[in-house]
Design a protein around this motif. Structure first.
Motif, PDB file in Angstrom:
ATOM      1  N   LEU A 134      40.767  63.963  31.477  1.00 47.79           N
ATOM      2  CA  LEU A 134      40.936  63.901  30.023  1.00 47.79           C
ATOM      3  C   LEU A 134      39.968  62.888  29.412  1.00 47.79           C
ATOM      4  CD1 LEU A 134      42.477  64.573  27.419  1.00 47.79           C
ATOM      5  CD2 LEU A 134      44.130  62.780  28.053  1.00 47.79           C
ATOM      6  N   ALA A 135      39.828  61.734  30.066  1.00 46.71           N
ATOM      7  CA  ALA A 135      38.936  60.687  29.543  1.00 46.71           C
ATOM      8  C   ALA A 135      37.496  61.184  29.475  1.00 46.71           C
ATOM      9  CB  ALA A 135      39.026  59.441  30.420  1.00 46.71           C
ATOM     10  N   LEU A 136      37.039  61.831  30.542  1.00 47.84           N
ATOM     11  CA  LEU A 136      35.651  62.322  30.544  1.00 47.84           C
ATOM     12  C   LEU A 136      35.451  63.380  29.466  1.00 47.84           C
ATOM     13  CD1 LEU A 136      32.841  62.341  31.716  1.00 47.84           C
ATOM     14  CD2 LEU A 136      33.623  63.969  33.461  1.00 47.84           C
ATOM     15  N   ARG A 137      36.413  64.251  29.295  1.00 45.04           N
ATOM     16  CA  ARG A 137      36.308  65.275  28.256  1.00 45.04           C
ATOM     17  C   ARG A 137      36.208  64.610  26.870  1.00 45.04           C
ATOM     18  NH1 ARG A 137      38.231  70.551  27.152  1.00 45.04           N
ATOM     19  NH2 ARG A 137      37.682  71.012  29.332  1.00 45.04           N
ATOM     20  N   MET A 138      37.044  63.618  26.621  1.00 48.19           N
ATOM     21  CA  MET A 138      37.060  62.968  25.313  1.00 48.19           C
ATOM     22  C   MET A 138      35.802  62.124  25.094  1.00 48.19           C
ATOM     23  SD  MET A 138      41.077  61.828  24.991  1.00 48.19           S
ATOM     24  CE  MET A 138      40.885  61.199  23.322  1.00 48.19           C
ATOM     25  N   PHE A 189      39.627  51.338  28.087  1.00 46.99           N
ATOM     26  CA  PHE A 189      40.349  52.178  29.049  1.00 46.99           C
ATOM     27  C   PHE A 189      39.765  53.576  29.092  1.00 46.99           C
ATOM     28  CE2 PHE A 189      43.519  48.971  27.853  1.00 46.99           C
ATOM     29  CZ  PHE A 189      43.697  48.412  29.106  1.00 46.99           C
ATOM     30  N   LEU A 190      39.384  54.092  27.946  1.00 48.20           N
ATOM     31  CA  LEU A 190      38.702  55.386  27.913  1.00 48.20           C
ATOM     32  C   LEU A 190      37.452  55.322  28.788  1.00 48.20           C
ATOM     33  CD1 LEU A 190      38.124  58.232  26.733  1.00 48.20           C
ATOM     34  CD2 LEU A 190      37.048  57.079  24.783  1.00 48.20           C
ATOM     35  N   THR A 221      36.846  57.321  32.286  1.00 47.79           N
ATOM     36  CA  THR A 221      35.656  58.177  32.289  1.00 47.79           C
ATOM     37  C   THR A 221      34.780  57.851  33.486  1.00 47.79           C
ATOM     38  OG1 THR A 221      35.649  58.377  29.877  1.00 47.79           O
ATOM     39  CG2 THR A 221      33.574  58.808  31.000  1.00 47.79           C
ATOM     40  N   ALA A 222      34.551  56.565  33.719  1.00 47.71           N
ATOM     41  CA  ALA A 222      33.726  56.158  34.853  1.00 47.71           C
ATOM     42  C   ALA A 222      34.355  56.594  36.171  1.00 47.71           C
ATOM     43  CB  ALA A 222      33.535  54.640  34.829  1.00 47.71           C
ATOM     44  N   THR A 223      35.666  56.463  36.258  1.00 45.03           N
ATOM     45  CA  THR A 223      36.370  56.876  37.472  1.00 45.03           C
ATOM     46  C   THR A 223      36.165  58.370  37.740  1.00 45.03           C
ATOM     47  OG1 THR A 223      38.041  55.164  37.136  1.00 45.03           O
ATOM     48  CG2 THR A 223      38.612  56.969  38.615  1.00 45.03           C
ATOM     49  N   GLN A 224      36.259  59.168  36.684  1.00 46.56           N
ATOM     50  CA  GLN A 224      36.078  60.609  36.839  1.00 46.56           C
ATOM     51  C   GLN A 224      34.634  60.958  37.190  1.00 46.56           C
ATOM     52  OE1 GLN A 224      38.072  62.871  37.230  1.00 46.56           O
ATOM     53  NE2 GLN A 224      37.305  64.850  36.520  1.00 46.56           N
ATOM     54  N   VAL A 247      28.619  50.675  29.051  1.00 42.37           N
ATOM     55  CA  VAL A 247      29.803  50.184  29.765  1.00 42.37           C
ATOM     56  C   VAL A 247      30.253  51.198  30.813  1.00 42.37           C
ATOM     57  CG1 VAL A 247      32.221  49.506  29.516  1.00 42.37           C
ATOM     58  CG2 VAL A 247      30.530  48.743  27.840  1.00 42.37           C
ATOM     59  N   VAL A 248      30.229  52.480  30.451  1.00 42.27           N
ATOM     60  CA  VAL A 248      30.596  53.521  31.427  1.00 42.27           C
ATOM     61  C   VAL A 248      29.666  53.459  32.630  1.00 42.27           C
ATOM     62  CG1 VAL A 248      30.628  56.014  31.822  1.00 42.27           C
ATOM     63  CG2 VAL A 248      31.684  55.068  29.767  1.00 42.27           C
ATOM     64  N   ALA A 249      28.379  53.298  32.387  1.00 41.61           N
ATOM     65  CA  ALA A 249      27.426  53.234  33.498  1.00 41.61           C
ATOM     66  C   ALA A 249      27.671  52.013  34.366  1.00 41.61           C
ATOM     67  CB  ALA A 249      25.996  53.226  32.951  1.00 41.61           C
TER      68      ALA A 249
END
Length: 998
Positions: free
Chosen positions: A501-505, A576-577, A581-584, A610-612
Motif C-alpha cells: 500500500l505504501a509503495l502504491r501511495m 512512515f510512508l 515504501t522503502a521496505t517494499q 529519504v526513501v533511497a
C-alpha cells in the motif's frame, strides 16, 4: 496643507507611525534592524502604546474618534501600509515616478480611514495627518537601513519589482475598499474563522503506539530553535533564534528541516497561536494553512487561483463561508499570514518548480501578506524559492536540555506507566539513550524512542531498526500485551499489505494526500485475492477489517478528513510512508542491481531522497555487502552521466550515506575522489558546488578517520595531477571554508569532528603552502598571499594583475576562501576578519598597505569598478572597517585611507544619495569625529557639492598627510580624478538617470 488640527493630529499620531515605520524597516532590512521590530512585538506593550495614542488624540477629537484612530494605527492594515511605503521609498528613492506610486498607497490609507473612522467631517484631515507622520518616520528609518545596507544586487532588483507590486496592489486595495460601506462583515468573518482554526488546531497528537490521543501543546510541545546560517567551524548553538524573532524580523520565511524535524507541527502550532492572538511577533490576525500535498492535481492543471484555494480551505476543514471579497481583503491588508506546508512533499521536481513559481507569483500579487513555507532540507536546492524574496532558516536539532524536557513531558503523559514511576523512567531514558544522541535530536525519532522504551526498555540504534520496532510493537505485541486479539484472518500478510500500500501511495503523488475508503478497500481486496483468498467477496470483507484495524493506530493509517464524498486515509506521518515504501522496494527488488535500477533516476534528480536512504539501510541489513554493492553502482553511474548537476547529486547521495553506514574502505576512497574532482569541475569564475565535500565532513564518527584520511590524500592528489590549476591548490588549502560557504542547509559539526577537520586543514597547509608560489603570476589569490607574506612586492602584483581585485569580495571563485585585501586597511582595531592563526603569514601585510601610498596615486584610474564593489556591500564595508584615523600613522594611515576612496565615491554615485540634505549625518557628515567613514564620505560628497569643498579640504589638511598623497586626495575631492567606475552609472552621479537601479 494641514490645518492647525491636522498638525496636532500628526504630532499625536507620530509615535504610532514611528512604531509602524520601525517595524517595516526591520522587515525591510531583516537582521540588521532586528532590535526595532522586537522592541514593539510584546502585545501588552502594544496595548499600552495604543492607550498613549488615544490619550494624545483626545484633546483634539471626540473619545469615539480618538479610539477608532488609535485602533487603526495598531491594526495590521496600517502596519501593511507602512511596509508598502518603506519598500517604495527605499526602492524608488530619487525616481521620477516615486510620488505617483505613493499616491496609490495614500489613496488606500484614505479609503481605510473612511471605513474605520466614522466621523466623515474629519476623515480627510485625519488621513493626511497620519500620512504625513508616517512618511516622515519612514524616510528617517529608511535612511538608517541604507546606512547598514546589506542587500545583494539580486535583492535590490527584487525590491524594485516588489515596490512596483506594492503600488499596484495598493491601487487594487483602494478600489476594493472604495466599494464597501463597512468592514464589519469581513471582521465578523475573521473572528469566526479564527475561532474555528483555534478549535481545530488546539491540540497535537501524542506519538504513542495504539492511540489517537491528542493533548494540549503545553503538555508536550517543546519550542524549537532556528538556525539562520551555518559555518562548519561553529558549534551547534551558533546563530540560533526563536520562531517569534524570525517572524518579527522577516516578512517571508522558509523553514527547512529534516524528516520528522517538526515542521508541520510547528506550522500547526503557529496557526493556533495566531488564531488565539498569542503570537505578538506577527501583526497578522488570521493564519491560512495551505497544505501543498492536498492540491497536487490542481497544481498540475493550473486551473485555480490562490484566492480560490483559500476560500475552499475556509469551507473545508473550517466550515466557514467567506463573504465575497473577504479573502482578497485579508491578503491585501496584511491581516492574514499564509503558511505553505510541505514543499518537499511534492516529490516530482518539475512539479515542485511549478509550485515554487506559483508561490513567488502569489508574493508579487499580494506583497503585503506575510508568508511561511516549510520544506525538507534535502532536495530543496533543486527547486528553491527566490532568496531575494524569502529568508531561509533551518530547524536546529534538539539540544540535550530540549531532549530532557520532551522526555519528561512525554513520560508524564504515558498512562500505561504508574504516575510515580514516570519521572524516574524519563530520567532513565535520557541517560540510556545517550549512546544514540544523534538519533534522539530529531523530534519524531525521539517520540518513537520514548514509546519503545516505555514498552520494552529498549533503544534502537538506527532509523530502520527504530521503524521496524515500531511496526513490530504495533502489530505483534502492543495489542497482545493488552489481551486484545487481532481480528484479521490474514495476520501473516498484514506487513506485506502495508508495504504494498505504501509503495502504491508513494508512487502516486495524488494518492499521497490520502485514499478514499473505497479505493483503499479495492486495493487491499486486489492484494488479498492474489496473496490469500480465492473468493473476492471474502477478500473484500477482510480488506474492510484491515482498514478498521489500521485506522487510528498512531503509527500507521489515520483519517485525514474528507473530500466531497467520503473520508480520506493516509499514513500518519510521511516518514512512515517512506519507511514502508522503502521496505517494499527492497522486498520487490532484493538485489543491489535491481534496487539501483529503480532508484537511479530518482537519486540523480535528488528525488525520493529519504526513501533511497532507507532502502539502502534496509538492503545493507538484509543482504551481505548489499549496501556496499549499491554504492558501487552509484559510483559507476557517475561515470556514465553527462550532466554535472546529476553527477554531483549522485555523489552527494553517496557522501550522505556515510552518515548512517560503514562501507568498505575502497568505497570511501572512491566517494572522496568523486567529491573532490566534481567539486573542482564545478568551479567557474564566481560559482562552485561543494555540497559533496560538505556532506563528507558530516560523516558518522565510525567513518571519520577513513573519510578524513582519504579526503586529505585526494586533495593532495588533485594538486599533483593538476599542477598548473590554481583552483585545485585553492580547494586543497581552503576546502574547510569553501565547503561551508552558502550551504545554509548543512548541519553544524560536532566538536570532535571540528577537531579532526582542523587537523586535516593544518596538515594540508603545512604540506602545500609552498606551492602557492607556482601561481603568483597568474592567480590573484596566490599573488595576494605572496604579498602579505613578503614574497611578492605590491609593485609586481600591480604590474601582473592590476588593481581592481584588491577590492574584490564576492565576484571571484576564491572570495569565499580568502579575505579581501581591503580588510588589511581596516581602521577598526577590533576587526577580526583576518585571523593570523587561520591564515598564511601576515608578516608583511602592513608593508603592503604602506606601499599603496606610492603605487595607487601612480596607477591608472579608475582603480576599481562596481563589479568588484557592488552596491549592497559598500556601506557595510565602511561600517565594519570604521575606526579612528589617528589609530594609524605615517604611510600606513595614508595607504589605508586611499583604499576607502573608491568605496565612498561609489556610495555617492548611488541615485539620490549625493542630493540628500547636509544635515544627514549618515551620508553628509559635517563633523567627522576623526572617524574614517565620516571622513571619506565628507570628501566624496564634496566632489559633487563644490560649496562643501573648503570644509572637506580643511579636514584633509588636519590629517597631515605627505604632500604627494594630500595633492592626490585634493584632486579627487575636486572631481579631477575618479578612483571608481560605477557598473550602472556615469562618472557624474548628479547626471545619473533617476530610474537607475539602487
Amino acid at each position: 496643507m494641514l490645518t492647525g488640527l491636522g498638525v496636532a493630529l500628526a504630532g499625536a499620531c507620530g509615535p504610532a507611525a514611528g512604531r509602524a515605520a520601525g517595524g517595516a524597516a526591520a522587515k525591510l532590512a531583516a537582521a540588521p534592524m532586528a532590535g526595532v521590530a522586537t522592541r514593539w512585538k510584546n502585545r501588552k506593550t502594544r496595548q499600552a502604546l495604543a492607550g498613549i495614542t488615544y490619550d494624545a488624540l483626545c484633546p483634539h477629537l471626540t473619545p469615539e474618534s480618538a479610539k477608532q484612530i488609535a485602533e487603526l494605527l495598531e491594526s495590521p492594515d496600517f502596519q501593511s501600509i507602512a511596509l508598502s511605503v518603506a519598500t517604495q521609498v527605499y526602492a524608488n528613492a530619487g525616481a521620477k515616478n516615486e510620488k505617483k506610486e505613493l499616491d496609490s498607497t495614500l489613496e488606500r490609507l484614505r479609503q481605510l480611514v473612511t471605513l474605520r473612522v466614522l466621523d466623515a467631517d474629519i476623515t480627510a484631515e485625519v488621513a493626511q495627518a497620519i500620512w504625513n507622520a508616517l512618511l516622515e518616520k519612514v524616510i528617517s528609518h529608511v535612511e538608517t537601513v541604507k546606512a547598514s545596507d546589506t542587500f545583494s544586487p539580486e535583492s535590490r532588483a527584487s525590491m524594485l519589482k516588489i515596490a512596483a507590486c506594492y503600488a499596484a496592489a495598493d491601487a487594487k486595495t483602494a478600489d476594493q475598499l472604495s466599494t464597501l460601506d463597512s468592514l464589519v462583515s469581513y471582521h465578523d468573518f475573521e473572528v469566526q474563522l479564527a475561532d474555528q482554526i483555534k478549535n481545530l488546531h488546539s491540540t497535537m497528537r501524542l506519538p504513542h503506539a495504539g492511540t489517537t490521543r491528542k493533548v494540549p501543546y503545553s503538555k508536550l510541545f517543546v519550542e524549537p530553535k532556528l538556525r539562520s546560517a551555518t559555518k562548519k567551524n561553529e558549534s551547534h548553538n551558533a546563530h540560533v533564534s526563536d520562531l517569534d524573532e524570525v517572524i518579527a524580523n522577516n516578512h517571508r520565511v522558509v523553514i527547512l528541516g529534516d524528516p520528522g524535524g517538526g515542521k508541520s507541527t510547528l506550522s500547526l502550532k503557529l496557526a493556533y497561536d495566531i488564531a488565539r492572538s498569542s503570537f505578538p511577533a506577527s501583526t497578522a490576525r488570521i493564519p491560512l494553512l495551505f497544505v501543498l500535498r492536498d492540491y497536487v492535481e490542481a497544481f498540475r492543471a493550473s486551473k485555480d487561483s490562490m484566492v480560490t484555494f483559500l476560500e475552499s480551505i475556509c469551507r473545508n476543514p473550517y466550515n466557514v463561508e467567506p463573504p465575497e471579497g473577504a479573502i482578497e481583503y485579508l491578503l491585501s491588508s496584511g491581516r492574514a499570514l499564509v503558511i505553505f506546508d510541505g514543499l518537499d512533499e511534492l516529490t516530482d521536481t518539475s512539479l515542485r518548480r511549478k509550485v515554487t513559481e506559483f508561490v513567488e507569483s502569489f508574493v508579487y500579487r499580494y506583497p503585503s501578506v506575510p508568508v511561511l513555507v516549510t520544506s525538507r532540507r534535502v532536495g530543496y536546492n533543486e527547486a528553491p524559492l527566490d532568496d531575494s524574496l524569502f529568508t531561509a532558516v533551518t530547524l536546529a536539532e534538539l539540544s540535550d536540555s530540549q531532549v530532557a524536557t520532551y522526555a519528561e513531558k512525554w513520560f508524564s503523559l504515558d498512562q500505561s506507566v504508574e504516575r510515580k514511576r514516570r519521572a524516574e523512567l524519563a530520567a532513565a531514558f535520557v541517560r540510556e539513550s545517550q549512546f544514540v544522541a544523534d538519533l534522539r535530536k530529531n523530534p519524531l525519532m525521539l517520540s518513537l524512542m520514548c514509546g519503545i522504551y516505555a514498552s520494552e526498555h529498549y533503544i534502537p540504534s538506527n532509523r530502520p531498526d527504530l521503524y521496524q520496532k515500531c511496526a513490530q510493537l504495533l502489530f505483534e505485541r502492543w495489542d497482545k500485551q493488552r489481551g486484545i486479539s487481532i481480528p484479521l484472518p490474514f495476520n501473516a500478510h498484514v506487513r506485506q499489505a502495508l508495504n504494498a500500500l505504501a509503495l502504491r501511495m508513494y508512487s502516486d503523488p495524488k494518492a499521497q494526500n490520502g485514499l478514499t475508503r473505497a479505493r483503499l478497500v479495492a486495493f487491499m481486496t486486489e492484494f488479498l485475492v492474489e496473496k490469500r483468498f480465492d473468493d473476492e467477496a471474502v477478500a473484500e470483507d477482510a480488506a474492510n477489517q484491515f482498514v478498521d484495524f489500521c485506522t487510528g493506530r498512531a503509527w500507521v493509517l489515520t483519517d485525514m478528513g474528507s473530500d466531497t464524498q467520503q473520508n480520506l486515509y493516509a499514513f500518519t506521518h510521511r516518514t512512515f510512508l517512506e519507511y514502508f515504501t522503502a521496505t517494499q522496494l527492497v522486498r520487490k527488488h532484493y538485489t543491489p542491481e535491481k534496487l539501483f535500477d529503480v532508484l537511479h533516476g530518482r537519486i540523480s534528480s535528488q528525488e525520493w531522497e529519504v526513501v533511497a536512504q532507507l532502502s539502502l539501510q534496509i538492503l545493507s541489513q538484509n543482504v551481505d555487502d548489499g549496501g556496499d554493492d549499491f554504492l558501487d553502482l552509484v559510483l559507476s553511474a557517475i561515470q556514465d552521466t553527462d550532466s554535472l548537476s546529476q553527477k554531483i547529486n549522485l555523489t552527494s547521495f553517496a557522501a550522505r550515506s556515510l552518515g548512517f553506514m560503514v562501507p568498505r574502505p575502497k568505497i570511501i576512497q572512491n566517494i572522496c575522489e568523486q567529491a573532490v574532482f566534481l567539486s573542482l569541475d564545478s568551479i567557474s569564475d564566481s560559482a562552485f558546488n561543494f555540497e559533496p565535500i560538505a556532506l563528507l565532513m558530516e560523516c558518522s564518527p565510525e567513518n571519520l578517520e577513513l573519510v578524513s584520511k582519504n579526503l586529505k590524500e585526494v586533495l593532495r592528489l588533485s594538486v599533483a595531477r593538476y599542477p598548473e590549476n590554481d583552483k585545485a591548490l585553492l580547494m586543497a588549502l581552503f576546502f574547510h571554508e569553501l565547503a561551508s560557504y552558502k550551504i545554509a542547509y548543512a548541519s553544524p559539526l560536532s566538536a570532535s569532528s571540528m577537531e579532526v577537520w582542523s587537523e586535516v586543514k593544518s596538515d594540508l597547509r603545512g604540506d602545500l603552502a609552498p606551492l602557492i608560489s607556482r601561481h603568483y603570476e597568474s592567480a590573484f589569490w596566490a599573488a595576494r598571499l605572496g604579498a602579505v607574506s613578503g614574497d611578492v612586492s605590491m609593485a609586481t602584483l600591480f604590474e601582473r594583475l592590476g588593481t581592481s581585485q584588491l577590492w574584490a569580495f564576492h565576484t571571484s571563485y576564491w572570495a569565499a576562501a580568502i579575505p579581501a585585501f581591503l580588510l588589511h586597511a581596516s581602521f577598526n582595531e577590533g576587526n577580526n576578519f583576518i585571523d593570523p592563526a587561520d591564515f598564511f603569514g601576515l608578516t608583511a601585510s602592513d608593508e603592503c598597505v604602506r606601499a599603496l601610498t606610492e603605487l595607487l596615486p601612480a596607477a591608472p584610474c579608475p582603480w576599481v569598478s562596481g563589479t568588484e564593489l557592488p552596491d549592497h556591500i559598500l556601506m557595510p564595508i565602511l561600517r565594519v572597517c570604521d575606526g579612528p584615523v589617528a589609530g594609524k600613522s605615517g604611510r600606513l594611515k595614508e595607504g589605508s585611507i586611499l583604499m576607502f576612496l573608491p568605496i565612498a565615491e561609489l556610495v555617492m554615485a548611488r541615485p539620490g544619495v549625493a542630493r540628500r540634505r547636509q544635515s544627514n549625518q549618515i551620508y553628509a557628515p559635517t563633523r567627522t569625529g576623526g572617524r574614517m567613514r565620516r571622513v571619506v564620505l565628507k570628501w566624496a560628497r564634496a566632489r559633487v557639492h563644490p560649496e562643501e569643498r573648503p570644509s572637506a579640504l580643511a579636514t584633509l589638511r588636519g590629517l597631515n598627510f605627505s604632500p604627494d598623497v594630500a595633492e592626490f586626495i585634493t584632486r579627487w575631492i575636486k572631481g579631477d580624478i575618479d578612483t571608481a567606475r560605477s557598473s550602472s552609472l556615469g562618472s557624474d552621479p548628479e547626471k545619473a538617470s533617476d530610474n537607475a537601479p539602487i
